[in-house]
Design a protein around this motif. Sequence first.
Motif, short mmCIF file in Angstrom:
data_model
loop_
_atom_site.label_atom_id
_atom_site.label_comp_id
_atom_site.label_asym_id
_atom_site.label_seq_id
_atom_site.Cartn_x
_atom_site.Cartn_y
_atom_site.Cartn_z
N THR A 189 1.78 -6.11 10.40
CA THR A 189 2.11 -6.32 8.99
C THR A 189 2.66 -5.03 8.41
OG1 THR A 189 0.31 -7.93 8.79
CG2 THR A 189 1.22 -7.04 6.75
N ILE A 190 3.86 -5.10 7.83
CA ILE A 190 4.53 -3.93 7.27
C ILE A 190 4.74 -4.16 5.77
CG2 ILE A 190 6.60 -2.47 7.33
CD1 ILE A 190 6.98 -3.41 10.26
N ASN A 191 4.20 -3.24 4.97
CA ASN A 191 4.35 -3.32 3.53
C ASN A 191 5.33 -2.24 3.09
OD1 ASN A 191 4.03 -3.25 0.70
ND2 ASN A 191 1.89 -3.91 0.85
N GLY A 192 6.46 -2.66 2.46
CA GLY A 192 7.52 -1.74 2.09
C GLY A 192 7.52 -1.33 0.63
N PHE A 193 6.37 -1.47 -0.07
CA PHE A 193 6.28 -1.03 -1.46
C PHE A 193 6.06 0.48 -1.52
CE2 PHE A 193 5.88 -5.47 -2.07
CZ PHE A 193 6.18 -5.75 -3.40
N LYS A 194 6.84 1.15 -2.37
CA LYS A 194 6.81 2.61 -2.44
C LYS A 194 5.44 3.15 -2.86
CE LYS A 194 10.37 4.50 -4.33
NZ LYS A 194 11.37 4.97 -5.34
N HIS A 196 2.41 1.85 -2.43
CA HIS A 196 1.32 1.67 -1.46
C HIS A 196 1.85 1.15 -0.13
CE1 HIS A 196 1.53 -2.58 -2.75
NE2 HIS A 196 1.57 -2.08 -3.97
N PRO A 197 2.63 1.98 0.57
CA PRO A 197 3.14 1.55 1.88
C PRO A 197 1.99 1.47 2.89
CG PRO A 197 3.62 3.86 1.53
CD PRO A 197 3.05 3.36 0.24
N GLU A 198 2.12 0.56 3.84
CA GLU A 198 1.08 0.41 4.85
C GLU A 198 1.61 -0.38 6.04
OE1 GLU A 198 -3.55 -0.53 4.46
OE2 GLU A 198 -2.34 -2.36 4.31
N THR A 199 1.18 0.03 7.22
CA THR A 199 1.47 -0.72 8.44
C THR A 199 0.16 -0.93 9.19
OG1 THR A 199 3.68 0.23 8.64
CG2 THR A 199 2.73 -0.77 10.61
N VAL A 200 -0.11 -2.20 9.54
CA VAL A 200 -1.32 -2.54 10.29
C VAL A 200 -0.90 -3.24 11.57
CG1 VAL A 200 -3.50 -3.81 10.30
CG2 VAL A 200 -2.67 -2.77 8.17
N VAL A 201 -1.38 -2.71 12.69
CA VAL A 201 -1.12 -3.31 14.01
C VAL A 201 -2.46 -3.75 14.57
CG1 VAL A 201 -0.12 -2.96 16.30
CG2 VAL A 201 0.82 -1.72 14.32
N GLN A 202 -2.56 -5.02 14.94
CA GLN A 202 -3.84 -5.56 15.41
C GLN A 202 -3.60 -6.52 16.56
OE1 GLN A 202 -6.20 -8.11 12.64
NE2 GLN A 202 -7.79 -6.54 12.86
N TRP A 203 -4.38 -6.36 17.63
CA TRP A 203 -4.24 -7.28 18.76
C TRP A 203 -5.56 -7.46 19.48
CZ3 TRP A 203 -2.99 -2.21 18.94
CH2 TRP A 203 -3.35 -1.45 20.06
N GLN A 204 -5.66 -8.56 20.24
CA GLN A 204 -6.89 -8.92 20.94
C GLN A 204 -6.72 -8.80 22.44
OE1 GLN A 204 -6.84 -12.39 22.43
NE2 GLN A 204 -8.82 -12.16 23.45
N LYS A 205 -7.73 -8.19 23.07
CA LYS A 205 -7.75 -8.05 24.52
C LYS A 205 -9.18 -8.34 24.98
CE LYS A 205 -5.05 -6.73 28.01
NZ LYS A 205 -3.73 -7.33 28.28
N ALA A 226 0.58 2.33 19.03
CA ALA A 226 0.33 1.09 19.78
C ALA A 226 1.05 1.13 21.12
CB ALA A 226 0.78 -0.11 18.96
N VAL A 227 2.29 1.57 21.13
CA VAL A 227 3.06 1.63 22.37
C VAL A 227 2.41 2.58 23.37
CG1 VAL A 227 5.24 2.43 23.36
CG2 VAL A 227 5.25 0.94 21.34
N GLU A 228 1.94 3.74 22.89
CA GLU A 228 1.33 4.73 23.77
C GLU A 228 -0.04 4.33 24.27
OE1 GLU A 228 1.35 8.23 21.42
OE2 GLU A 228 3.53 8.51 21.56
#
Length: 229
Positions: A189-194, A196-205, A226-228
């Motif tokens: 989820t990427i929030n592009g508001f100046k 309160h910007p925020e990026t959340v990456v979430q996954w299940q393993k 996340a990639v690393e």
Amino acid sequence: MSIKINTAALLLGSAFLLSACSGDGTASDQDETNQSQDQNQTETSTNMNEDNNGDDNAGENTNAADGEINEGAGGSSDKTNSDTSSENEDIHKQQYESAEDAAAAIKGYEKVEQTNIDLGHGIKGLQEGAAGHEYLYWNEGDWLIKVNFPTDPEYRIDGYDGAEDMGRKVVDYLEKNYLPAPDEKGVITINGFKEHPETVVQWQKGKTVYTITSKEKEPFDALDTAVES
């Protein structure tokens, strides 16, 4: 006349006897004095040896203490190195009782069936707007990527013309960089508001849900983590 001579001889013998006794007493006293001095010297030597041994033991104890301090410092460093190299602190892990529970904990996932925009590299998404927001959704593998931008340029993060512009840049990035493969699903989820910007990456393993949260205006810091991983 004979009596006088005998008397004189007796007196002379007594004098010699007294002189001999006096000499023996002096020699005895001298011997005792010498023995006392020898004993004192022996005790002094013994005490000095004990003091020296005590100093040596003190030195050994000091060296032992130094060794313990050095060993403790080394252990602390190893421990610091071990902690620093263990796991990325930017990634939060949450364990669940089952893989099903872990997958259910990731909210907002969906398969985008209808599309109306081409984001490049064969990726198509759905763009829509409502109440000052423009939303963009698309899937890549088992991932859902969602972008939320303000329709008013004044409130957007700098460097982007809107959700579509951000979406294309993210698709370009993911063409060259590979996210971890979730067992069932993952959501970005990427929030592009100046304000309160925020990026959340979430996954299940398995039974674990991994979460990365970034307050940077650019989403690529979180994506890089996340990639690393």
